[in-house]
Scaffold this motif. Sequence first.
Motif, short mmCIF file in Angstrom:
data_model
loop_
_atom_site.label_atom_id
_atom_site.label_comp_id
_atom_site.label_asym_id
_atom_site.label_seq_id
_atom_site.Cartn_x
_atom_site.Cartn_y
_atom_site.Cartn_z
N GLY A 1 -5.74 7.30 -7.40
CA GLY A 1 -4.51 7.11 -6.64
C GLY A 1 -4.02 8.40 -6.00
O GLY A 1 -3.71 8.44 -4.81
N TYR B 1 -6.44 9.61 -3.31
CA TYR B 1 -6.29 8.85 -2.06
C TYR B 1 -5.12 9.38 -1.24
O TYR B 1 -5.24 9.65 -0.03
CB TYR B 1 -6.09 7.35 -2.38
CG TYR B 1 -5.83 6.52 -1.16
CD1 TYR B 1 -6.87 6.05 -0.36
CD2 TYR B 1 -4.52 6.21 -0.78
CE1 TYR B 1 -6.62 5.30 0.77
CE2 TYR B 1 -4.26 5.46 0.36
CZ TYR B 1 -5.31 5.01 1.13
OH TYR B 1 -5.06 4.28 2.26
N ALA B 2 -3.98 9.56 -1.92
CA ALA B 2 -2.79 10.04 -1.22
C ALA B 2 -3.03 11.43 -0.62
O ALA B 2 -2.56 11.74 0.48
CB ALA B 2 -1.60 10.08 -2.18
N GLU C 1 5.60 0.58 -5.06
CA GLU C 1 5.34 1.97 -4.73
C GLU C 1 4.59 2.05 -3.40
O GLU C 1 3.69 1.26 -3.15
CB GLU C 1 4.47 2.56 -5.84
CG GLU C 1 4.55 4.07 -5.97
CD GLU C 1 3.46 4.56 -6.91
OE1 GLU C 1 3.11 5.74 -6.83
OE2 GLU C 1 2.97 3.75 -7.72
N LYS D 1 1.92 3.05 -0.78
CA LYS D 1 0.55 3.55 -0.75
C LYS D 1 0.10 3.39 0.70
O LYS D 1 -0.14 2.27 1.16
CB LYS D 1 -0.33 2.72 -1.69
CG LYS D 1 -1.69 3.32 -2.00
CD LYS D 1 -2.42 2.41 -3.02
CE LYS D 1 -3.75 2.98 -3.39
NZ LYS D 1 -3.67 3.86 -4.55
N TYR E 1 -5.81 -5.03 -5.44
CA TYR E 1 -4.85 -4.06 -4.90
C TYR E 1 -3.54 -4.75 -4.61
O TYR E 1 -3.51 -5.88 -4.21
CB TYR E 1 -5.42 -3.44 -3.61
CG TYR E 1 -6.12 -2.16 -3.91
CD1 TYR E 1 -7.37 -2.16 -4.47
CD2 TYR E 1 -5.49 -0.94 -3.68
CE1 TYR E 1 -8.01 -0.98 -4.78
CE2 TYR E 1 -6.12 0.24 -3.97
CZ TYR E 1 -7.38 0.22 -4.53
OH TYR E 1 -8.00 1.39 -4.83
#
Lengths: 496, 496
Positions: free
Chosen positions: A18, A21-22, A150, A152, A496
């Motif tokens: 996570g 990825y960000a 959240e 993403k 997801y």
Amino acid sequence: MSGEQELGITESKEYNTGEWYAEVVQKAKLADYAPMGGFIVTRPRGYELWERLQDHLDGWFKETGVTNSYFPLFIPESYLEQEKDIVEGFDPEVAWVTHGGHDELEERLAVRPTSESIITPFISDWVRSHRDLPMRLNQWASVVRWEATETKPFFRTKEFLWQEGHTAHATNEGAWDEVMTRLDQYAKLYEDVLAIPVLRGSKPEHDKFPGADTTTSVEALMPDGKSVQGGTSHHLGQSFAEAYDVTFTDEDEDEQTAYTTSWGLSWRALGALIMTHSDDQGLVLPPALAPEQVVIVPIYNDENREEVMQYSSEIAAELQEAGVRVHLDDRDERNPGFKFNEWELNGVPVRFEIGGYEVEDEEVTVVHRPDGEEVVEDRADIADAVEEHLDAVFDKLYAAAEENLVENVRAVEDVNEILGTIGQHGGYVKTPWCGDDACEEAVKEKVHAEIVLVPMDDEAVPEAQLDDGEALELESDECTMCGEPAEEIAYFAKTY
Amino acid sequence: MSGEQELGITESKEYNTGEWYAEVVQKAKLADYAPMGGFIVTRPRGYELWERLQDHLDGWFKETGVTNSYFPLFIPESYLEQEKDIVEGFDPEVAWVTHGGHDELEERLAVRPTSESIITPFISDWVRSHRDLPMRLNQWASVVRWEATETKPFFRTKEFLWQEGHTAHATNEGAWDEVMTRLDQYAKLYEDVLAIPVLRGSKPEHDKFPGADTTTSVEALMPDGKSVQGGTSHHLGQSFAEAYDVTFTDEDEDEQTAYTTSWGLSWRALGALIMTHSDDQGLVLPPALAPEQVVIVPIYNDENREEVMQYSSEIAAELQEAGVRVHLDDRDERNPGFKFNEWELNGVPVRFEIGGYEVEDEEVTVVHRPDGEEVVEDRADIADAVEEHLDAVFDKLYAAAEENLVENVRAVEDVNEILGTIGQHGGYVKTPWCGDDACEEAVKEKVHAEIVLVPMDDEAVPEAQLDDGEALELESDECTMCGEPAEEIAYFAKTY
């Protein structure tokens, strides 16, 4: 501010997916977070990916009879409410406009979450005779869904970009053809452009689009073992046509009710793209979408600078002439090592390294992005050779994604084994299913995995992709969960 | 429902311009009215015009260093309020989102009316050094302005489609170049694509974009004598850069404040297009934007149907091969007269009529849309000939629009004559002006005409287009309204 320290990716794809990825999204300058939670800013390098994706899909749509249009951003509350006739308990989580200027509006306006309720009434107006059918409308637009999760980037945002297609047909068969045509185009986009193999199937009852007869989707397996719903194509049957009075006179002058479909693909496809191929050095892109397909990094000293630059410029001009998107990185203030790192971070598929040796030997050193493979090519053949290298990069990306998929579809016929398999490996578990939601619930509660697709027929799921087809044969024809006769084959996965 | 009676335009462009315009828009299937006042639905034939316009402009932007991006649809109230630091009395008439799902938001969100206040803070974040400049961002988006006026498709709608460009530069000169580059591209779009000559200039003080140093615009004269502001390009000086802290380190490592610009062109350009060229038979389109450039109408009886259709199909295939957008209208259920009317209504620039005589003589009868001119061409040369006919249609459209402009720019140096001239003829009145708003007000109150542009220099207004340049020379150097020394030359006109 932009030293080498800051440039590189610090998180690990394998151990910290996570955060990794960000970090890739931000450091490759694809997107930034907006001041309001749930919203992002798509930067030029991210938006260019979306534009190239659009070019492909929009071209295919137009070749197959789709016309673009634009409907209002806002939908009156009463129009949205009309969907309650179709879907019991319909309660959209949307953003509401209540004031215009200094005045309160007489009726609240929803910022469109999807446009069936505003587009279908117009289709009803415009369709008179069978000659007006099929009617195929699409719009590229932004939509808003007020879900409190959240943020993403590209995967979960309150506002997102997508295309939404809305069609009406004279026959049920015509509508089915439409649904499958769009599903096939979505699969083609993933497989031929994004280099991501997908599975195709339909959704279980409770996961269908509200009001749809059937919801079909393409599903892509991410490296962390979760499935992404990559695009959906809905057969709406006659439920929307009846609610909004989409009727036509047939060839015998009799009034008939039409069949409608809708289908959508969002920028989530970019999320799947980034997540699938990128690595701890940063972004990895397939050549069809990459803003630059080839970057040329000249390696020179004070003495040979002029000849190296001259040689590099000529090659850049030749590639550009041949239609390749090429960038010559001629910055004097950065050294080659910095440039290598930066262009790896930016996901350029092929790098040319050109120094004194290359000039002398009339060669080019070609380096592939996903794996660093180096090949020395003759200068004379470079325009032809580069096409082969771009194809080779695509093939490597596809092969890696396919391997991940193939290794992670497992046939399981014991409920505890389903839980164990998904808990341990992620991926897809294929199992006989009676079709009852309760049986899905039992798995869902324990491992947070759900049925992401039910193959519609053998061809809908490309079993041939799976290298050990026989091991995936199911023996039982009883539901793994309850033992009743199995109506379906279910694919469970975390999502997801 | 779709008989010949309903097909034709019933209103008169000359005598009933507003109703005629609305009828053309709806009957040519460009747009429909949405259920909420102020909103429209852009139908496929209308949206295709927008797409082709986008293709031209977006291509020119990209050739000149602009990158596309996408910023959030919503702007927090506090961000919008920050513009009050720049513009006294700033009070945007916007749509406000106050609720998300079932909850009231802590802070209201404006649906973007324009995006300076959300884009400039990000430019501030992204710009560090002089190497990051110039930064040129554009987005194609919809915006909402809650103005309570009568809906006029493409001209006046609460939601409209546009592009908005936002740039930052190291120097004032760089920003000025940017402003003029975009203004020139807007002029090129009108003149070379839409076949509408425009005047260029800057806006008087009170009509500038809030916070801008200078607002420039291209202005097009409509057949009813009113001026349309066709696109605007703003030099924002350092006011936005100071308010949002857009600074950079220069080559000497000193911190400097940037200069910013913004520029936008909306679907109002489509309104100007429709209004300028169309006539009492319906839509008239320049070839570059027309969905179909050539329609082939076969004229046959039972005996020669097969050979006429065969001949027509071969010609259609040949034109398509040559890159012409051609449609063969092979409907048996409609007669040629109906088809002529329908394709005239739809604005197809060139019609081929092909009957038994044409087949026999190996010819094609070619008819131009604006004036019905008929030319017989040899079958053998048709692919070359058609390009000339398309060019000829463009030239006719441009010449007619230019004639309207040339005849309606008048030099006037007496205030009563200004009132009389505009009241009687519309068009532009050119007169010396002291630069004081009060002098404009005097004219505005009496004839509802205002200063639509002030030439920035001789070249900015293409006087050469005016066929009687000498008659347009101004003799006085005193303001026509007050007699004080004239600083400027003002162009008065009524506006849309």
